[in-house]
Every structure is written in C-alpha cells, then in structure tokens.
Design an enzyme around this catalytic site. Structure first.
Site, short mmCIF file in Angstrom:
data_model
loop_
_atom_site.label_atom_id
_atom_site.label_comp_id
_atom_site.label_asym_id
_atom_site.label_seq_id
_atom_site.Cartn_x
_atom_site.Cartn_y
_atom_site.Cartn_z
N ARG A 104 46.33 65.06 -72.10
CA ARG A 104 45.88 63.73 -71.68
C ARG A 104 44.37 63.70 -71.63
O ARG A 104 43.75 64.56 -71.02
CB ARG A 104 46.38 63.43 -70.26
CG ARG A 104 47.76 62.96 -70.20
CD ARG A 104 48.12 62.29 -68.91
NE ARG A 104 47.46 62.71 -67.68
CZ ARG A 104 47.69 62.15 -66.51
NH1 ARG A 104 48.53 61.14 -66.41
NH2 ARG A 104 47.09 62.58 -65.43
N THR A 108 40.75 58.27 -70.24
CA THR A 108 41.64 57.16 -70.63
C THR A 108 43.09 57.42 -70.21
O THR A 108 43.90 56.50 -70.17
CB THR A 108 41.63 56.98 -72.17
OG1 THR A 108 42.18 58.16 -72.76
CG2 THR A 108 40.22 56.76 -72.69
N ASP A 200 48.72 69.49 -60.96
CA ASP A 200 48.71 69.66 -62.42
C ASP A 200 49.70 70.77 -62.79
O ASP A 200 49.46 71.95 -62.52
CB ASP A 200 47.29 70.02 -62.88
CG ASP A 200 47.19 70.06 -64.40
OD1 ASP A 200 47.99 70.80 -65.04
OD2 ASP A 200 46.35 69.35 -64.96
N ASP A 203 48.40 73.72 -65.02
CA ASP A 203 47.53 74.65 -64.28
C ASP A 203 48.34 75.52 -63.31
O ASP A 203 48.06 76.71 -63.15
CB ASP A 203 46.47 73.86 -63.48
CG ASP A 203 45.35 73.34 -64.38
OD1 ASP A 203 45.24 73.82 -65.53
OD2 ASP A 203 44.60 72.45 -63.94
C1 PRP Z 1 50.53 66.81 -68.33
C2 PRP Z 1 52.04 66.93 -68.33
C3 PRP Z 1 52.46 65.90 -69.35
C4 PRP Z 1 51.43 64.83 -69.16
C5 PRP Z 1 52.06 63.72 -68.38
O1 PRP Z 1 49.99 67.48 -69.41
O2 PRP Z 1 52.51 68.22 -68.61
O3 PRP Z 1 52.43 66.40 -70.68
O4 PRP Z 1 50.34 65.40 -68.43
O5 PRP Z 1 51.19 62.66 -68.26
P1 PRP Z 1 51.48 61.24 -68.92
O6 PRP Z 1 52.91 60.89 -68.62
O7 PRP Z 1 50.51 60.35 -68.19
O8 PRP Z 1 51.21 61.32 -70.38
P2 PRP Z 1 48.40 67.68 -69.58
O9 PRP Z 1 47.83 66.54 -70.35
O10 PRP Z 1 47.80 67.96 -68.24
O11 PRP Z 1 48.32 68.93 -70.53
P3 PRP Z 1 48.74 70.45 -70.23
O12 PRP Z 1 50.25 70.50 -70.13
O13 PRP Z 1 48.21 71.14 -71.44
O14 PRP Z 1 48.08 70.90 -68.96
N1 URA Z 2 50.24 65.71 -65.26
C1 URA Z 2 50.48 66.59 -64.28
O1 URA Z 2 50.55 67.80 -64.53
N2 URA Z 2 50.62 66.12 -63.03
C2 URA Z 2 50.57 64.81 -62.73
O2 URA Z 2 50.73 64.43 -61.56
C3 URA Z 2 50.32 63.90 -63.78
C4 URA Z 2 50.17 64.37 -65.05
#
Ligand code: PRP
Ligand code: URA
Length: 209
Positions: A104, A108, A200, A203
């Site tokens: 994400r 945005t 997150d 993380d």
């Molecule tokens: C997180 C999560 C989803 C997304 C959800 O990933 O694992 O993929 O955010 O958010 P959304 O419904 O608003 O799209 P992130 O972008 O943090 O990436 P990561 O898994 O690499 O940490």
């Molecule tokens: N992605 C995450 O990992 N946690 C949230 O709460 C939203 C998006």
C-alpha cells in the site's frame, strides 16, 4: 451479505485476541497466524468435493470418501499473506502456491502491484487468496482482478481481520468471491489502519519496523 462468512469459533476468537496484544512477539505471532489460518481453512475447504474409493482396512474392504482430484491453488498477497500459507498447506499439502506482490502506498493507501505468478492451469483450480488484513479492500480487489484477468474463476478470499469499509468494497467488486473473515472489526482510522486491529501484520510476522 451472500458469500460472506464471519467465523465464530471460540478458539479462533481467542487466538485473534492474542494476536492483537502488542506484547505478543514475532515468534508467537507467526504461530498464531498459522493456527488461525488452519482453523479458517478448515471452514473454507468444507465444500471440497469427495469421491468414494475402495480401501482395504485391516478388517475388510470398504467404500469410503476421499478428496477428489480438484486442483487447489493457494495465493498469498505478499508479504503478510505468506504467514498464512503453512496453515493451509498443513490441511492440503499437495496444493500449488502462487504469489501476488503488492504494497500500500503510505499516502494514497492505494495498492502498488509488483509481482504475480500463478500455478497453471489457473482456470481449472479452486483458488484461495490469503491476506490477514482487509483494510480499505484495495489490495484484495486488485489481487482478484489480476487473478481473473489470468483466467481464475473459482475464487475464495480469506483474511483474519476485516474492516467494514474493506468488506463492502471487496464484496461490491467481486460478489462471486466467497469471503472468509476471522473477525469483523469496527472501522479504519485516518491512516487506513484497522481499529482495534493488530497493527501492521507484515511487520509483526517478519519482525520489521
Ligand atoms: C497490508 C496487508 C494487506 C493490505 C491491506 O499490506 O497485508 O495486503 O495492507 O490494506 P488494504 O485493504 O487497504 O489494501 P502492506 O501494504 O502493509 O504490505 P506488506 O504485507 O508487504 O507489509
Ligand atoms: N495493513 C495492516 O497490516 N494493518 C492494517 O490495520 C491495515 C492494513
């Protein structure tokens, strides 16, 4: 809502509560993601077709059901979806695994795709898309758009925690997709994080940040 299954097992709810706790460290968090995914997967796979086969038990020959040859694809959304793969593979060790990479944008909150590799023939497979968090829904909608463009038809989406905003968006964009949810939380905050959520997920699984 048709095709939306919010799971309600006390074991699942208990494990999700442990995941929420900020004192839960990486090692335990990872194990919980795996266990919750297995419990959710058990439900999501409850419609797998079976066929009767003949088996010799030590006592006699019997006709008994086994999972029939339907091909299964597990597709985690990177990174956090990777944490859910071992739970699903312990249920279905022969499943093939695809990967969809996206993150994400911090400002945005829109998904930025960077990778997609799916097992063939994707059009013949039951596909389970994995991501622990359904927040705005942007990542899930985009991932399923990509899968459909490549021919995927029979698609389920599994998450551990969903926000109402993301659920609405995903269901509106893909009403044919069955959505399995461990818990439906209250809302998104201004940074598009789920409240109360668990922070997150990527993380916490990988020990980054
Ligand atoms: C997180 C999560 C989803 C997304 C959800 O990933 O694992 O993929 O955010 O958010 P959304 O419904 O608003 O799209 P992130 O972008 O943090 O990436 P990561 O898994 O690499 O940490
Ligand atoms: N992605 C995450 O990992 N946690 C949230 O709460 C939203 C998006």
């Amino acid at each position: 809502m048709d095709n939306v299954i919010i799971l309600n097992h006390p074991l699942l709810k208990h494990k999700i509560s442990l995941m929420r706790d900020k004192a839960t460290g990486t090692n335990e968090f990872r194990k919980l993601v795996e266990e919750v995914s297995l419990l959710e997967g058990y439900e999501a796979l409850s419609d797998l077709p079976t066929e009767d086969v003949e088996i010799d038990t030590p006592i006699e020959t019997c006709i008994t059901p086994m999972i029939s040859g339907r091909k299964l694809a597990i597709v985690p959304i990177l990174r956090a979806g990777l944490g859910m793969v071992p739970g699903l593979l312990s249920l279905c060790p022969t499943a093939k695994v695809g990967h969809i990479g996206m993150y994400r944008d911090e400002e945005t909150h829109e998904p930025v795709p960077y990778y997609c590799k799916l097992p063939k023939p994707i059009e013949e497979r039951t596909i389970i898309v994995l991501d622990p968090m359904l927040a705005t829904g942007g990542s899930a909608v985009d991932a399923i758009n990509q899968i459909k463009k490549l021919g995927g038809k029979n698609i389920k989406f599994m998450c551990i925690i969903a926000a109402p905003e993301g659920l609405e968006k995903l269901h509106a964009a893909h009403p044919d997709v069955q959505i399995y949810i461990g818990n439906l939380d209250r809302e998104l905050n201004s940074a598009a994080y789920i409240c109360p959520g668990l922070g997150d997920a990527g993380d916490r699984i990988f020990g980054t940040k």
